[in-house]
Scaffold this motif. Structure first.
Motif, PDB file in Angstrom:
ATOM      1  N   GLY A 101      39.916  48.280  38.448  1.00 57.25           N
ATOM      2  CA  GLY A 101      40.677  47.069  38.183  1.00 57.25           C
ATOM      3  C   GLY A 101      39.867  45.803  38.108  1.00 57.25           C
ATOM      4  O   GLY A 101      40.334  44.812  37.571  1.00 57.25           O
ATOM      5  N   TYR A 102      38.667  45.788  38.658  1.00 59.03           N
ATOM      6  CA  TYR A 102      37.948  44.522  38.717  1.00 59.03           C
ATOM      7  C   TYR A 102      36.759  44.440  37.758  1.00 59.03           C
ATOM      8  O   TYR A 102      36.015  43.472  37.805  1.00 59.03           O
ATOM      9  N   GLU A 104      35.025  43.610  34.377  1.00 53.60           N
ATOM     10  CA  GLU A 104      35.368  42.737  33.269  1.00 53.60           C
ATOM     11  C   GLU A 104      35.401  43.523  31.970  1.00 53.60           C
ATOM     12  O   GLU A 104      34.741  44.542  31.813  1.00 53.60           O
TER      13      GLU A 104
ATOM     14  N   TYR B  32      42.742  40.212  41.306  1.00 47.10           N
ATOM     15  CA  TYR B  32      41.449  40.043  40.668  1.00 47.10           C
ATOM     16  C   TYR B  32      41.660  38.968  39.600  1.00 47.10           C
ATOM     17  O   TYR B  32      42.590  39.064  38.809  1.00 47.10           O
ATOM     18  N   PHE B  34      40.050  36.307  36.544  1.00 44.79           N
ATOM     19  CA  PHE B  34      38.999  36.247  35.540  1.00 44.79           C
ATOM     20  C   PHE B  34      39.168  34.984  34.692  1.00 44.79           C
ATOM     21  O   PHE B  34      40.273  34.484  34.490  1.00 44.79           O
ATOM     22  N   LYS B  49      34.418  36.073  37.476  1.00 44.67           N
ATOM     23  CA  LYS B  49      35.557  36.745  38.091  1.00 44.67           C
ATOM     24  C   LYS B  49      35.519  36.566  39.601  1.00 44.67           C
ATOM     25  O   LYS B  49      34.445  36.360  40.196  1.00 44.67           O
ATOM     26  N   ILE B  51      36.719  38.736  42.921  1.00 42.72           N
ATOM     27  CA  ILE B  51      37.223  40.021  43.415  1.00 42.72           C
ATOM     28  C   ILE B  51      37.582  39.897  44.895  1.00 42.72           C
ATOM     29  O   ILE B  51      38.689  40.168  45.318  1.00 42.72           O
ATOM     30  N   ARG B  94      44.720  40.350  37.441  1.00 41.92           N
ATOM     31  CA  ARG B  94      45.012  41.784  37.480  1.00 41.92           C
ATOM     32  C   ARG B  94      45.120  42.205  38.941  1.00 41.92           C
ATOM     33  O   ARG B  94      44.342  41.769  39.779  1.00 41.92           O
TER      34      ARG B  94
END
Lengths: 116, 112
Positions: A101-102, A104, B32, B34, B49, B51, B94
């Motif tokens: 999920g993380y 890019e 998450y 971005f 991003k 996390i 997400r």
């Protein structure tokens, strides 16, 4: 290195016709995504593949839209009986893994579809 | 359902001044987050991003963003804007096991 490529870059078709849009992801990327972007809007999720299988196709607007990724690399988005409302830029993206999920995403330049 | 808001359609800033592009998301928890940038006739490019861990994350081209859980925000910042930063910026969120949701985009114009 090679990025995500999409062909064709532009596609003009007539209402009711069938079109195929191709995406070639970064080599080794297991996750592949299709999005649709209309003018002035952000990308809208369509479908996500993890390997060969569609892990989530909840974004496909109706049964005229279908996508495949038979060998876990290249993907084809297929639109049957196109309508004028299908006109948009179709974006493809890939990432090294979709499950976590993380990671890019790396996007292709898109295919601009115009339905007359 | 999760959603992302970018409250400003357009941000104008003079070259050399600091810039901020705002982003808020709808669902609390552990997202998450971005930021992507889109230049004319080009695909989206990843900038940075969040996390977990440090709330301030640094990315490409001198951009950074700060995660604020209490305000459910993830604003993009740069200390000194360049004319070449002019582009369309998208925030995305997400959650584990769910899809990416993108905001509507903010057009940044850096004036010389």
């Amino acid at each position: 290195g090679a990025g995500v490529s999409q062909t064709p870059s532009n596609k003009v078709t007539e209402k009711g016709k069938y079109v195929e849009l191709r995406c070639d992801p970064i080599s080794g990327h297991t996750a592949l995504y299709w999005y649709r972007q209309s003018l002035g809007q952000g990308p809208e999720f369509l479908i996500y593949f993890q390997g060969t299988g569609a892990a989530d196709d909840s974004g496909l607007p109706n049964d005229r839209f279908f996508a495949v990724r038979p060998e876990g690399s290249v993907s084809t988005l297929k639109i049957q009986r196109t309508e004028r409302g299908d006109s948009a830029v179709y974006l493809c993206a890939s990432s090294s893994s979709g499950l976590a999920g993380y990671n890019e995403q790396f996007f292709g330049p898109g295919t601009r579809l115009t339905v007359l | 359902a999760q959603s992302v808001a970018q409250p400003e359609d357009q941000v104008n800033v003079a070259e050399g001044n600091p810039l901020t592009v705002k982003c808020t998301y709808s669902v609390s928890g552990n997202p998450y987050l971005f930021w992507y940038v889109q230049y004319p006739n080009r695909g989206l490019q990843f900038l940075l991003k969040y996390i977990t861990g440090d709330n301030l994350v640094k990315g490409s081209y001198g951009f950074e963003a700060e995660f604020n859980k209490s305000q459910t925000s993830f604003h993009l910042k740069k200390p000194s804007a360049l004319v070449s930063d002019s582009a369309l910026y998208f925030c995305a969120v997400r959650y584990y096991g769910q899809n990416f949701v993108f905001g509507p985009g903010t057009r940044l114009s850096v004036l010389p």
